[in-house]
Design a protein around this motif. Structure first.
Motif, PDB file in Angstrom:
ATOM      1  N   THR A  28     -31.303  -0.109  51.279  1.00 20.48           N
ATOM      2  CA  THR A  28     -32.373  -1.070  51.499  1.00 20.48           C
ATOM      3  C   THR A  28     -32.015  -2.407  50.857  1.00 20.48           C
ATOM      4  O   THR A  28     -31.929  -2.506  49.636  1.00 20.48           O
ATOM      5  N   GLY A  29     -31.800  -3.405  51.699  1.00 16.36           N
ATOM      6  CA  GLY A  29     -31.427  -4.724  51.228  1.00 16.36           C
ATOM      7  C   GLY A  29     -30.369  -5.318  52.135  1.00 16.36           C
ATOM      8  O   GLY A  29     -29.685  -4.580  52.859  1.00 16.36           O
ATOM      9  N   SER A  53     -30.281 -10.283  42.714  1.00 11.55           N
ATOM     10  CA  SER A  53     -31.449 -11.045  43.146  1.00 11.55           C
ATOM     11  C   SER A  53     -32.707 -10.294  42.754  1.00 11.55           C
ATOM     12  O   SER A  53     -32.803  -9.075  42.954  1.00 11.55           O
ATOM     13  N   ALA A  54     -33.688 -11.040  42.242  1.00 11.04           N
ATOM     14  CA  ALA A  54     -34.962 -10.422  41.857  1.00 11.04           C
ATOM     15  C   ALA A  54     -35.735  -9.905  43.066  1.00 11.04           C
ATOM     16  O   ALA A  54     -36.643  -9.082  42.927  1.00 11.04           O
ATOM     17  N   THR A  56     -24.276  -4.565  30.459  1.00 11.25           N
ATOM     18  CA  THR A  56     -24.232  -6.025  30.589  1.00 11.25           C
ATOM     19  C   THR A  56     -25.619  -6.628  30.411  1.00 11.25           C
ATOM     20  O   THR A  56     -26.640  -5.929  30.453  1.00 11.25           O
ATOM     21  N   ILE A  57     -25.651  -7.939  30.260  1.00 10.59           N
ATOM     22  CA  ILE A  57     -26.928  -8.659  30.235  1.00 10.59           C
ATOM     23  C   ILE A  57     -27.716  -8.349  31.496  1.00 10.59           C
ATOM     24  O   ILE A  57     -28.915  -8.087  31.483  1.00 10.59           O
ATOM     25  N   ASN A  58     -27.016  -8.371  32.617  1.00  8.50           N
ATOM     26  CA  ASN A  58     -27.639  -8.190  33.925  1.00  8.50           C
ATOM     27  C   ASN A  58     -28.165  -6.779  34.136  1.00  8.50           C
ATOM     28  O   ASN A  58     -29.096  -6.567  34.933  1.00  8.50           O
ATOM     29  N   LEU A  97     -33.895  -2.898  35.442  1.00  4.99           N
ATOM     30  CA  LEU A  97     -34.886  -1.972  34.898  1.00  4.99           C
ATOM     31  C   LEU A  97     -36.288  -2.552  35.039  1.00  4.99           C
ATOM     32  O   LEU A  97     -36.919  -2.977  34.072  1.00  4.99           O
ATOM     33  N   VAL A  98     -36.784  -2.578  36.268  1.00  2.24           N
ATOM     34  CA  VAL A  98     -38.095  -3.122  36.591  1.00  2.24           C
ATOM     35  C   VAL A  98     -39.020  -1.971  36.972  1.00  2.24           C
ATOM     36  O   VAL A  98     -38.667  -1.139  37.806  1.00  2.24           O
TER      37      VAL A  98
END
Length: 453
Positions: A205-206, A251-252, A307-309, A314-315
């Motif tokens: 999905t995306g 991407s958010a 990583t930072i990313n 984790l939303v």
């Protein structure tokens, strides 16, 4: 048992008449660093290893040297470390003229394992499992996005606005796969020829996102396959003007990219996670292994969120699990128990992202599981149901790399299972990564503050 000089891989290289061999080792971030060796140099390396600058453990993904490490650093002058080729990793690269290829690992001068080498770290954990009578079987799944970019076009865009190879949200789409069928088929066919069998490949999905499941195998072989899959996807993609990206969240707007790890324990004959008499078909061994992972999720967290990313993935409510939960065939849980036949019963650890170093991610989840087995932990937490029902009072994961790094650095369990030297070094590299982020000025800040403040 074959010696280096009589090993079939070496005999095959000699027979091929090749003039060179390609070799590579993993750095701390899971990036393969390698070179070509002349055939004569390669022959010598099979006996005594070869020199490989230890800066591969002393710099970050941008080749900037750490200022806080002690195993390697400017204070030592970045000497050569000794790399040893594993002749059992022999394969040929079908998209590079079938050049012979080998993976290696680092050793000390006395032949003992180099303590911060990722492949050696996994091997230490597997040796512990083997001592207890277990063979660890694993399978890796990756999700990743694909872009119509080249290194030059991406550099010109200065990190903003990549173009996906297809538009829209269209999972399991034959139409979208057909849009880039040459690349899609090459991933299946060339990877198989590269001894990285892909069991399944589909769109996710995306826009422009794929998922691949790598053929189940013993854990060290699986980690080799997993790191080679990333390299292979990027090299194959470049033939078609496609740039795959395995970062956790580009991407958010869209779900992040996972790196799920399937696991089971075997005695060499049967799957020890399966128990016909159990209501859930889970053996007591399986329950202790799972209990170890539930307990230790945060102890090892930087090894599967490195990583930072990673933490942007984790939303809550966005597919990636954010709590140490388990469930029966439940994809919203961190630990999905797949309990079916004697052959298929396994644990799927769904926490890791696609940005992991597969050697370290596997070392982390297996170490946590073996810790649970060694301590005889009981699976006291009930499984969640539905969409995290039953997880209301379980604390969520930290949202930043520095928080998990501090937990990891202070973890007695991590030090017991991985060794002080590795824990100190890896924690230092993650602390460095966090400080680079603190110093950065992002496009989000420019858009938010530049005009208005």
């Amino acid at each position: 048992m074959a010696t280096a000089k009589t090993h079939p891989a070496l005999q095959a290289v000699r027979k091929s008449g090749a003039s060179k061999v390609k070799v590579a080792c993993s750095d701390i971030d899971g990036v393969l660093r390698g070179k070509y060796l002349h055939k004569d140099k390669f022959e010598g390396a099979t006996d005594s290893g070869f020199g490989f600058c230890d800066v591969v453990f002393g710099w970050d993904v941008g080749d900037v040297t750490y200022d806080n490490t002690s195993v390697t650093g400017w204070q030592h002058g970045f000497p050569d470390a000794l790399a040893r080729l594993d002749l059992d990793t022999h394969r040929q690269v079908p998209w590079d003229g079938n050049v012979d290829f080998f993976l290696g690992e680092f050793i000390n001068a006395d032949g003992t394992p180099y303590p911060v080498c990722p492949r050696q770290t996994l091997k230490r954990v597997l040796a512990r499992a083997e001592k207890a009578g277990f063979r660890v079987m694993t399978g890796m799944e990756y999700e990743w996005f694909n872009f119509r970019e080249t290194p030059q076009s991406w550099a010109a865009k200065k990190g903003v606005g990549p173009e996906t190879i297809t538009p829209g949200m269209f999972g399991y789409s034959l139409l979208r796969a057909n849009e880039n069928r040459e690349f899609f088929n090459a991933l299946m066919d060339d990877m198989l020829a590269f001894r990285v069998p892909v069991e399944g490949l589909h769109t996710e999905t995306g826009p422009g996102v794929y998922e691949a499941a790598i053929g189940f195998s013993e854990a060290l072989e699986q980690a080799d396959r997993a790191i080679l899959f990333k390299l292979g996807a990027k090299e194959i993609g470049s033939r078609y003007g496609i740039m795959p990206s395995f970062m956790a969240k580009w991407s958010a707007q869209y779900p992040g990219c996972s790196g799920h790890i399937h696991q089971s324990l075997s005695d060499g004959k049967k799957n020890l996670f399966y128990d016909e008499k159990s209501k859930r078909k889970m053996s007591k061994l399986f329950e202790s292994y799972l209990a170890g992972q539930v307990l230790c999720l945060m102890e090892f967290a930087p090894m599967f969120w490195p990583t930072i990313n990673s933490y942007k993935r984790l939303v809550d409510g966005f597919w990636a699990p954010v709590k140490p939960t388990w469930g029966m065939d439940n994809r919203t849980a961190s630990f999905r128990v797949i309990a079916g036949s004697p052959k298929s019963t396994r644990l799927e650890t769904r926490c890791p992202g696609a940005d992991v170093n597969p050697y370290l991610a596997m070392a982390a989840v297996i170490a946590a599981g073996i810790y649970g087995v060694e301590k005889g932990l009981k699976l006291t937490a009930p499984p969640i149901t539905g969409t995290n029902q039953g997880a209301e009072n379980i604390p969520r994961a930290p949202r930043t790399l520095i928080e998990t790094t501090r937990i990891f650095r202070d973890s007695k369990i991590a030090r017991e299972m991985l060794g002080d030297t590795f824990v100190d070094h890896f924690a230092a590299t993650r602390d460095w990564e966090w400080r680079q982020w603190l110093d950065a000025v992002t496009d989000w800040e420019m858009k938010r503050y530049f005009e208005i403040i």
